[in-house]
Design an enzyme around this catalytic site. Structure first.
Site, PDB file in Angstrom:
ATOM      1  N   VAL A 198     -21.685 -27.514 -15.445  1.00 49.21           N
ATOM      2  CA  VAL A 198     -21.451 -28.772 -14.842  1.00 49.21           C
ATOM      3  C   VAL A 198     -22.189 -30.019 -15.609  1.00 49.21           C
ATOM      4  O   VAL A 198     -22.422 -31.082 -15.370  1.00 49.21           O
ATOM      5  CB  VAL A 198     -21.963 -28.897 -13.521  1.00 49.21           C
ATOM      6  CG1 VAL A 198     -20.942 -28.004 -12.612  1.00 49.21           C
ATOM      7  CG2 VAL A 198     -23.267 -28.557 -13.250  1.00 49.21           C
TER       8      VAL A 198
ATOM      9  N   CYS B  57     -17.205 -40.394  -3.462  1.00 49.94           N
ATOM     10  CA  CYS B  57     -17.601 -40.869  -2.284  1.00 49.94           C
ATOM     11  C   CYS B  57     -16.687 -39.838  -1.211  1.00 49.94           C
ATOM     12  O   CYS B  57     -15.397 -39.769  -1.343  1.00 49.94           O
ATOM     13  CB  CYS B  57     -17.377 -42.304  -1.913  1.00 49.94           C
ATOM     14  SG  CYS B  57     -17.271 -42.720   0.137  1.00 49.94           S
TER      15      CYS B  57
ATOM     16  N   HIS C 119     -16.272 -25.971 -12.025  1.00 49.98           N
ATOM     17  CA  HIS C 119     -17.334 -26.365 -11.013  1.00 49.98           C
ATOM     18  C   HIS C 119     -17.620 -27.851 -11.158  1.00 49.98           C
ATOM     19  O   HIS C 119     -18.226 -28.285 -10.410  1.00 49.98           O
ATOM     20  CB  HIS C 119     -18.507 -25.535 -11.173  1.00 49.98           C
ATOM     21  CG  HIS C 119     -18.185 -24.135 -10.834  1.00 49.98           C
ATOM     22  ND1 HIS C 119     -19.299 -23.111 -11.376  1.00 49.98           N
ATOM     23  CD2 HIS C 119     -17.218 -23.430 -10.448  1.00 49.98           C
ATOM     24  CE1 HIS C 119     -18.651 -21.761 -10.859  1.00 49.98           C
ATOM     25  NE2 HIS C 119     -17.577 -21.958 -10.474  1.00 49.98           N
TER      26      HIS C 119
ATOM     27  N   SER D 194     -22.130 -15.854 -20.000  1.00 50.07           N
ATOM     28  CA  SER D 194     -22.106 -15.921 -18.627  1.00 50.07           C
ATOM     29  C   SER D 194     -22.259 -14.330 -18.444  1.00 50.07           C
ATOM     30  O   SER D 194     -21.643 -13.397 -18.872  1.00 50.07           O
ATOM     31  CB  SER D 194     -20.602 -16.368 -18.108  1.00 50.07           C
ATOM     32  OG  SER D 194     -20.453 -15.932 -16.708  1.00 50.07           O
ATOM     33  N   SER D 195     -23.229 -14.092 -17.084  1.00 49.72           N
ATOM     34  CA  SER D 195     -23.244 -12.657 -16.821  1.00 49.72           C
ATOM     35  C   SER D 195     -22.339 -12.427 -15.811  1.00 49.72           C
ATOM     36  O   SER D 195     -22.107 -11.285 -15.420  1.00 49.72           O
ATOM     37  CB  SER D 195     -24.713 -12.700 -15.949  1.00 49.72           C
ATOM     38  OG  SER D 195     -24.661 -13.682 -15.074  1.00 49.72           O
TER      39      SER D 195
HETATM   40 ZN   LIG Z   1     -16.609 -44.871  -0.201  1.00 51.63          ZN
END
Ligand SMILES: [Zn+2]
Length: 278
Positions: free
Chosen positions: A101, A125, A117, A217-218
């Site tokens: 990410v 929001c 992800h 990556s595992s």
């Molecule tokens: Zn909002």
């Protein structure tokens, strides 16, 4: 034939789809949940349910994330990220799926990355769906919490800085400037499902691949491992470059247990055909 020769041959054939994990970003200073030592993180990752229902947990999350962003936001792509971007430029890599990410693939020059992800640099929001940048959000958090500091004992790859709960006192969370709704980073929390569109795009990429190349990556979590299972089922070659144990071992035709920052640039050199035979 050595493993790196074999890997260079597969990648040289083209049609490579990359699936990357936290191990690709460790050399950028972002620690893995499970490094080569196999030691898992302390504490429990945030879940969507807890985040949305518990104001104290939300304050804890944002305080820790506010501190952790100093590490994630300052991280720069490493030689591994740049090598992947170069292989894309050389038309060997057709697609990139990442569990990370941190946005470092794109910062390293790659494009069309499927961020399974999400990305910590975006804030959404939950009320009105408005999106803001992390930069703007951090400025608001900083203004609401002048002088906030705490002793950080560890940073996790999701930007979660581990601090003592006693240090949270007085930390103020900020809500959406437009509607007052809850703000959440645009990342998939533990227990949340990956948006269906990203999953189907990823399966499409894997279905069209000659080789699925797993980097750092595992394959502990199913959100990534399922693509390896699919590739193996469809007879697509699976290669893994990872430091330490991997759950992909039964499905991989090739496993290289070495530092990605060394293997990937070497792979680029070989694919470019300028390697000195050794
Ligand atoms: Zn909002």
């Amino acid at each position: 034939m050595t493993q790196i020769e074999q890997l260079a041959e597969w990648v040289g054939d083209g049609g490579v789809v990359v699936l990357s994990g936290a191990g690709l970003s460790t050399e950028s200073g972002i620690p893995d949940y499970r490094g080569p030592s196999g030691v898992a993180r302390g504490g429990t990752p945030m879940t969507y349910q807890v985040f949305t229902r518990d104001p104290l947990a939300r304050r804890r999350y944002w305080a820790r994330s506010h501190l952790g962003w100093r590490t994630i936001g300052d991280a720069r792509p490493n030689a591994g990220h740049r090598a992947v971007a170069r292989l894309q430029e050389l038309a060997r890599v057709d697609g990139i799926i990442t569990q990370n990410v941190d946005g470092l693939h794109q910062a390293g020059g790659a494009h069309g990355v499927v961020e399974l992800h999400g990305n910590l640099a975006r804030i959404t929001c939950l009320g009105c769906g408005d999106g803001t940048s992390r930069h703007e959000h951090e400025a608001r958090l900083g203004a609401a919490n002048p002088g906030f500091a705490a002793a950080v004992s560890a940073i996790n790859p999701d930007g979660d800085a581990e601090i003592d709960d006693a240090e949270l006192a007085g930390f103020a969370v900020v809500d959406c400037a437009a509607c007052g709704g809850l703000l959440k980073p645009d990342v998939v929390y533990f227990g949340e499902t990956v948006p269906a569109e990203r999953v189907s795009r990823s399966f499409d990429l894997v279905a069209g691949a000659r080789t699925l190349l797993v980097l750092g990556s595992s394959l502990t979590v199913m959100s990534g491992r399922r693509f390896v299972l699919r590739a193996a089922k469809d007879g697509i070659r699976v290669a893994i470059v990872n430091q330490g144990v991997t759950r992909g071992e039964p499905y991989a035709g090739l496993i290289v247990d070495a530092a990605l920052g060394e293997v990937l640039p070497e792979l680029v050199r070989r694919v470019e055909g300028v390697a000195v035979p050794g």
